[in-house]
Scaffold this active site. Structure first.
Site, PDB file in Angstrom:
ATOM      1  N   CYS A   4       0.760  -1.094  -0.047  1.00 51.56           N
ATOM      2  CA  CYS A   4       0.126   0.059   0.073  1.00 51.56           C
ATOM      3  C   CYS A   4       0.803   1.211  -0.038  1.00 51.56           C
ATOM      4  O   CYS A   4       0.451   2.409  -0.138  1.00 51.56           O
ATOM      5  CB  CYS A   4      -0.986   0.010   1.234  1.00 51.56           C
ATOM      6  SG  CYS A   4      -2.218  -1.393   1.415  1.00 51.56           S
ATOM      7  N   HIS A  62      -2.752   6.736   3.569  1.00 49.67           N
ATOM      8  CA  HIS A  62      -3.369   5.686   2.845  1.00 49.67           C
ATOM      9  C   HIS A  62      -4.775   5.389   3.815  1.00 49.67           C
ATOM     10  O   HIS A  62      -4.803   5.479   5.022  1.00 49.67           O
ATOM     11  CB  HIS A  62      -2.380   4.650   3.135  1.00 49.67           C
ATOM     12  CG  HIS A  62      -3.010   3.288   2.799  1.00 49.67           C
ATOM     13  ND1 HIS A  62      -3.577   2.894   1.672  1.00 49.67           N
ATOM     14  CD2 HIS A  62      -2.931   2.203   3.396  1.00 49.67           C
ATOM     15  CE1 HIS A  62      -4.262   1.821   1.629  1.00 49.67           C
ATOM     16  NE2 HIS A  62      -3.483   0.926   2.605  1.00 49.67           N
ATOM     17  N   ASN A 118     -10.078  -0.322   1.509  1.00 51.39           N
ATOM     18  CA  ASN A 118      -8.701  -0.210   1.273  1.00 51.39           C
ATOM     19  C   ASN A 118      -8.124  -0.635  -0.126  1.00 51.39           C
ATOM     20  O   ASN A 118      -8.531  -1.792  -0.488  1.00 51.39           O
ATOM     21  CB  ASN A 118      -7.902  -0.990   2.504  1.00 51.39           C
ATOM     22  CG  ASN A 118      -6.456  -0.975   2.112  1.00 51.39           C
ATOM     23  OD1 ASN A 118      -5.909  -0.545   1.364  1.00 51.39           O
ATOM     24  ND2 ASN A 118      -5.825  -1.508   3.326  1.00 51.39           N
TER      25      ASN A 118
HETATM   26  O1  UT7 Z   1      -3.239  -1.597   3.967  1.00 52.37           O
HETATM   27  C1  UT7 Z   1      -2.360  -2.441   4.553  1.00 52.37           C
HETATM   28  C2  UT7 Z   1      -2.606  -1.943   6.024  1.00 52.37           C
HETATM   29  N1  UT7 Z   1      -3.736  -2.846   6.418  1.00 52.37           N
HETATM   30  C3  UT7 Z   1      -4.266  -2.146   7.619  1.00 52.37           C
HETATM   31  O2  UT7 Z   1      -4.179  -1.225   7.811  1.00 52.37           O
HETATM   32  C4  UT7 Z   1      -5.369  -3.012   8.415  1.00 52.37           C
HETATM   33  C5  UT7 Z   1      -5.100  -2.881   9.706  1.00 52.37           C
HETATM   34  N2  UT7 Z   1      -5.723  -3.498  10.636  1.00 52.37           N
HETATM   35  C6  UT7 Z   1      -7.298  -3.114  11.152  1.00 52.37           C
HETATM   36  O3  UT7 Z   1      -7.615  -2.428  10.370  1.00 52.37           O
HETATM   37  C7  UT7 Z   1      -7.974  -3.988  11.890  1.00 52.37           C
HETATM   38  O4  UT7 Z   1      -7.082  -4.446  12.757  1.00 52.37           O
HETATM   39  C8  UT7 Z   1      -8.978  -4.734  11.402  1.00 52.37           C
HETATM   40  C9  UT7 Z   1     -10.303  -3.728  11.094  1.00 52.37           C
HETATM   41  C10 UT7 Z   1      -8.435  -5.678  10.335  1.00 52.37           C
HETATM   42  C11 UT7 Z   1      -9.643  -5.444  12.541  1.00 52.37           C
HETATM   43  O5  UT7 Z   1     -10.120  -4.562  13.778  1.00 52.37           O
HETATM   44  P1  UT7 Z   1      -9.560  -4.993  15.048  1.00 52.37           P
HETATM   45  O6  UT7 Z   1     -10.383  -4.243  15.929  1.00 52.37           O
HETATM   46  O7  UT7 Z   1      -8.122  -5.005  15.016  1.00 52.37           O
HETATM   47  O8  UT7 Z   1     -10.379  -6.380  15.273  1.00 52.37           O
HETATM   48  P2  UT7 Z   1      -9.790  -7.787  15.808  1.00 52.37           P
HETATM   49  O9  UT7 Z   1      -8.928  -8.388  14.628  1.00 52.37           O
HETATM   50  O10 UT7 Z   1      -8.997  -7.698  16.865  1.00 52.37           O
HETATM   51  O11 UT7 Z   1     -10.945  -8.772  16.177  1.00 52.37           O
HETATM   52  C12 UT7 Z   1     -11.902  -8.363  17.209  1.00 52.37           C
HETATM   53  C13 UT7 Z   1     -12.967  -9.492  16.987  1.00 52.37           C
HETATM   54  C14 UT7 Z   1     -12.547 -10.852  16.763  1.00 52.37           C
HETATM   55  O12 UT7 Z   1     -13.507 -11.651  17.317  1.00 52.37           O
HETATM   56  P3  UT7 Z   1     -12.810 -12.304  18.962  1.00 52.37           P
HETATM   57  O13 UT7 Z   1     -11.910 -13.048  18.793  1.00 52.37           O
HETATM   58  O14 UT7 Z   1     -12.712 -10.961  19.788  1.00 52.37           O
HETATM   59  O15 UT7 Z   1     -14.175 -12.998  19.558  1.00 52.37           O
HETATM   60  C15 UT7 Z   1     -12.803 -11.203  15.330  1.00 52.37           C
HETATM   61  O16 UT7 Z   1     -12.983 -12.577  14.918  1.00 52.37           O
HETATM   62  O17 UT7 Z   1     -13.763  -8.944  15.842  1.00 52.37           O
HETATM   63  C16 UT7 Z   1     -13.919 -10.371  15.021  1.00 52.37           C
HETATM   64  N3  UT7 Z   1     -14.093 -10.011  13.567  1.00 52.37           N
HETATM   65  C17 UT7 Z   1     -15.065  -9.656  13.089  1.00 52.37           C
HETATM   66  N4  UT7 Z   1     -16.494  -9.601  13.587  1.00 52.37           N
HETATM   67  C18 UT7 Z   1     -17.398  -9.136  12.561  1.00 52.37           C
HETATM   68  C19 UT7 Z   1     -12.916 -10.045  12.691  1.00 52.37           C
HETATM   69  N5  UT7 Z   1     -13.569  -9.402  11.523  1.00 52.37           N
HETATM   70  C20 UT7 Z   1     -14.906  -9.460  11.781  1.00 52.37           C
HETATM   71  C21 UT7 Z   1     -15.962  -8.904  10.691  1.00 52.37           C
HETATM   72  N6  UT7 Z   1     -17.107  -9.012  11.330  1.00 52.37           N
HETATM   73  N7  UT7 Z   1     -15.649  -8.836   9.353  1.00 52.37           N
END
Ligand code: UT7
Length: 333
Positions: A118, A258, A288
């Protein structure tokens, strides 16, 4: 670092292409176990664009490139170099940039792709401007184009809600003294290579299904780790670039990070003490779009009158590699 006191180089035209097909959060609710509320709250994304079946990355790159050339008042024959920043090229080889060269008829141009996740567009700005600064080339066409919808596992809710397809392009040329790219900061940390990757590239020729769909064919991301890295690096790199340009935080007129996650953007804006009206955000519309995200945002910000001649713009990218980069530009248009 400061970009050097030689020929001043800036952006003299911008263009974009956004696929027509819109996939909303409500549409994704029907595909995986997620909710509109979760996606909006955690990412800020409301919808994203998906490339049509009969197109590949080069096709959307060509459309953005043609618009940028037209807006710059530059003919294809004047282009000396085409760079396509992408992690979703049409094929392993040849470079997507060569397909762009053919389709726009830029027969005098050299052409290659640049892979920096990215951050590709910011890396491309650094590379492209050097060619002009040394006097080797006069006109560089830089495109960021992605069709990541084809790299995504549409059964993986951790990733499929995040990405979208788009292309953005700019034309780089000599500009008035004191204008253009003032500084660029680039970085990489290969120890994080595993955090965001696609181990095997699918071929993406239009009309083919690509090679087999094993787990390695999909984009995977350790979201939380990348998030932590991003929150730290965006503000840090932007500050370095601002300092290298001999400026201070309050000199900045428009911040274009970004577009990956609104929470990352907000954290960076806070670190830079920037009010909301100086921060450009379109992640809600496109998700993204990797290397396309910054040029698309730049084009929209300019079109909406959020960047005017002489104003100072900060671009910041981060992503797979891990890589990061920032640039300060004194807008020349
Ligand atoms: O361009 C390249 C760079 N990429 C990025 O900048 C992405 C960086 N990362 C992020 O933006 C975030 O980490 C995400 C948006 C991908 C995820 O958000 P988060 O607040 O970090 O969530 P998490 O991965 O810690 O997951 C929290 C919970 C999990 O459930 P448990 O384990 O707490 O029960 C996930 O399984 O949210 C769950 N989860 C979802 N729930 C509903 C993960 N994806 C989803 C979803 N819908 N799509």
């Amino acid at each position: 670092m400061p970009i050097g006191n030689t020929i001043p180089v800036g952006i003299v035209g911008t263009g974009i292409y956004l696929p027509e097909k819109v996939l909303t959060n409500a549409d994704i609710e029907k595909i995986v176990d997620t909710t509109d509320e979760w996606i909006r709250n955690r990412t800020g994304i409301q919808e994203r664009r998906i490339i049509s079946d009969d197109m590949a990355t080069s096709d959307i790159a060509v459309r953005a490139a043609k618009m940028a050339l037209q807006n710059a008042g530059v003919s294809a024959g004047e282009v000396d170099l085409i760079m396509v920043a992408t992690i979703s090229p049409d094929m392993f080889f040849p470079a997507t940039a060569c397909l762009v060269q053919k389709d726009i008829g830029a027969w005098n141009a050299a052409a290659f792709d640049l892979s920096a996740g990215c951050t590709g567009f910011v890396y491309g700005l650094a590379v492209g401007s050097q060619f002009i600064k040394t006097g080797m080339y006069k006109t560089v066409l830089l495109v960021g184009a992605e069709s990541l919808s084809r790299s995504i596992n549409w059964e993986d809710r951790n990733t499929c809600v995040l990405f979208g397809d788009a292309a953005g392009a700019v034309v780089l040329r000599q500009v008035e003294d004191g204008f253009g790219i003032l500084s660029v900061e680039l970085g990489a940390d290969g120890s994080g290579h595993d955090l965001l990757k696609q181990a095997v590239q699918r071929t993406q020729a239009p009309g083919t299904e690509g090679n087999c769909r094993s787990a390695e064919n999909y984009l995977t991301m350790a979201g939380r780790e990348v998030f932590k890295f991003a929150v730290k690096i965006v503000g840090e790199t932007a500050l370095k670039a601002i300092e290298s340009a001999g400026l201070q935080k309050n000199d900045i007129d428009c911040f274009i990070p970004h577009q990956a996650n609104i929470r990352i953007i907000d954290a960076a804006a806070k670190r830079l003490d920037l009010p909301k009206d100086k921060v450009f955000v379109n992640v809600q519309k496109y998700g993204n779009t990797s290397a396309a995200s910054i040029p698309v945002a730049l084009h929209e910000a300019f079109l909406e009158g959020k960047i005017k001649k002489g104003e100072k713009v900060v671009l910041v990218g981060f992503g797979a590699g891990l890589t990061w980069g920032a640039s300060v530009i004194k807008w020349a248009l």
